[in-house]
Design a protein around this motif. Sequence first.
Motif, PDB file in Angstrom:
ATOM      1  N   SER A 150       2.020  -1.768 -17.497  1.00  0.00           N
ATOM      2  CA  SER A 150       3.066  -2.563 -16.857  1.00  0.00           C
ATOM      3  C   SER A 150       3.343  -2.052 -15.455  1.00  0.00           C
ATOM      4  CB  SER A 150       4.355  -2.529 -17.686  1.00  0.00           C
ATOM      5  OG  SER A 150       4.854  -1.204 -17.772  1.00  0.00           O
ATOM      6  N   ILE A 151       3.880  -2.938 -14.612  1.00  0.00           N
ATOM      7  CA  ILE A 151       4.319  -2.607 -13.258  1.00  0.00           C
ATOM      8  C   ILE A 151       5.634  -3.340 -13.032  1.00  0.00           C
ATOM      9  CG2 ILE A 151       3.738  -2.700 -10.802  1.00  0.00           C
ATOM     10  CD1 ILE A 151       0.774  -3.123 -11.738  1.00  0.00           C
ATOM     11  N   ALA A 152       6.654  -2.619 -12.618  1.00  0.00           N
ATOM     12  CA  ALA A 152       7.956  -3.255 -12.411  1.00  0.00           C
ATOM     13  C   ALA A 152       7.902  -4.211 -11.226  1.00  0.00           C
ATOM     14  CB  ALA A 152       9.043  -2.205 -12.212  1.00  0.00           C
ATOM     15  N   THR A 153       7.412  -3.729 -10.077  1.00  0.00           N
ATOM     16  CA  THR A 153       7.250  -4.561  -8.890  1.00  0.00           C
ATOM     17  C   THR A 153       6.069  -4.054  -8.080  1.00  0.00           C
ATOM     18  OG1 THR A 153       8.691  -3.173  -7.493  1.00  0.00           O
ATOM     19  CG2 THR A 153       9.756  -4.965  -8.714  1.00  0.00           C
ATOM     20  N   GLY A 154       5.499  -4.938  -7.262  1.00  0.00           N
ATOM     21  CA  GLY A 154       4.506  -4.513  -6.294  1.00  0.00           C
ATOM     22  C   GLY A 154       3.084  -4.489  -6.814  1.00  0.00           C
ATOM     23  N   THR A 155       2.213  -3.832  -6.036  1.00  0.00           N
ATOM     24  CA  THR A 155       0.776  -3.819  -6.300  1.00  0.00           C
ATOM     25  C   THR A 155       0.211  -2.422  -6.045  1.00  0.00           C
ATOM     26  OG1 THR A 155       0.631  -6.143  -5.607  1.00  0.00           O
ATOM     27  CG2 THR A 155      -1.433  -4.898  -5.736  1.00  0.00           C
ATOM     28  N   PRO A 156       0.113  -1.593  -7.071  1.00  0.00           N
ATOM     29  CA  PRO A 156      -0.462  -0.256  -6.888  1.00  0.00           C
ATOM     30  C   PRO A 156      -1.982  -0.266  -6.956  1.00  0.00           C
ATOM     31  CG  PRO A 156       0.268  -0.511  -9.134  1.00  0.00           C
ATOM     32  CD  PRO A 156       0.638  -1.786  -8.433  1.00  0.00           C
ATOM     33  N   THR A 157      -2.592   0.763  -6.369  1.00  0.00           N
ATOM     34  CA  THR A 157      -4.011   1.039  -6.507  1.00  0.00           C
ATOM     35  C   THR A 157      -4.158   2.443  -7.071  1.00  0.00           C
ATOM     36  OG1 THR A 157      -4.624  -0.387  -4.650  1.00  0.00           O
ATOM     37  CG2 THR A 157      -6.197   1.314  -5.293  1.00  0.00           C
ATOM     38  N   MET A 158      -4.906   2.577  -8.155  1.00  0.00           N
ATOM     39  CA  MET A 158      -5.123   3.867  -8.786  1.00  0.00           C
ATOM     40  C   MET A 158      -6.468   4.431  -8.331  1.00  0.00           C
ATOM     41  SD  MET A 158      -3.035   1.912 -10.566  1.00  0.00           S
ATOM     42  CE  MET A 158      -1.517   1.991 -11.509  1.00  0.00           C
TER      43      MET A 158
END
Length: 248
Positions: A168-176
């Motif tokens: 899950s992600i609360a907001t936004g767009t992460p890159t791992m």
Amino acid sequence: MAKQTGLAQAFYLGGRDISGDVGSLSEVSCPRDVFEVTGIDKSAPERLNGLADGRIVFDAWFNDATDQEHTALKGLPTADVIVTYVDATTVGQPAAILVGKQLNYDWTRGPDGSLAGSIAVHGNGNALEWGEMLSAGMITHASATSAASKDDTASSSRGIIGVLHVKSIATGTPTMVIEESSDNGVGDAWTAKLTFAAVAQASAPTAERKTASGTVERYLRITTTGTFTTAVFAIAYRRGTAQDDVTL
């Protein structure tokens, strides 16, 4: 490492953590075809290795809550699913990784009222791979940051595979990113070795398997980049070896 039980394990499928719904695993295997090529001058069979495969078969308890086993499995997708069976939710623990087809979604209602399912996933183009956890199970990054490093005691020269499960992600767009360093960042700065595709909030849960070739330095760590809040995810990896069928 030492002998241990099968307690406190985890099971991730397509980014979903369904550990609490999986009751048992009846098969986690990497079988291989064998061809007999025995000559008449031999007194015992000669064999050559054939195709490698992978199978994970597990039993589950029915749970139709959001993002639990029924949501994850009921669709019987035609596309590949990514499964990671984790020995324990600590960094460095063994993890069985399989990209394959979900073959069924079968249920049995017992006379005692129990409702249990049996599900099989068979490999598709990749054999089952035994790797290690780079995260301590599902971890949370509140924003872009780096996790503690893992020391693999030596570098390797045959590439790396990484598997990412984003719950899950609360907001936004992460890159791992899996980063590497020869000396834990003391003199050799951390650099990206394997970068997963950016994941938008609406795309979670999701999973990805990715490879990178060449030398992999001794130390590895997880770094997240981008603008986001509260990403929950897990990463497993495997260094390539001389025994691999396919060079990374």
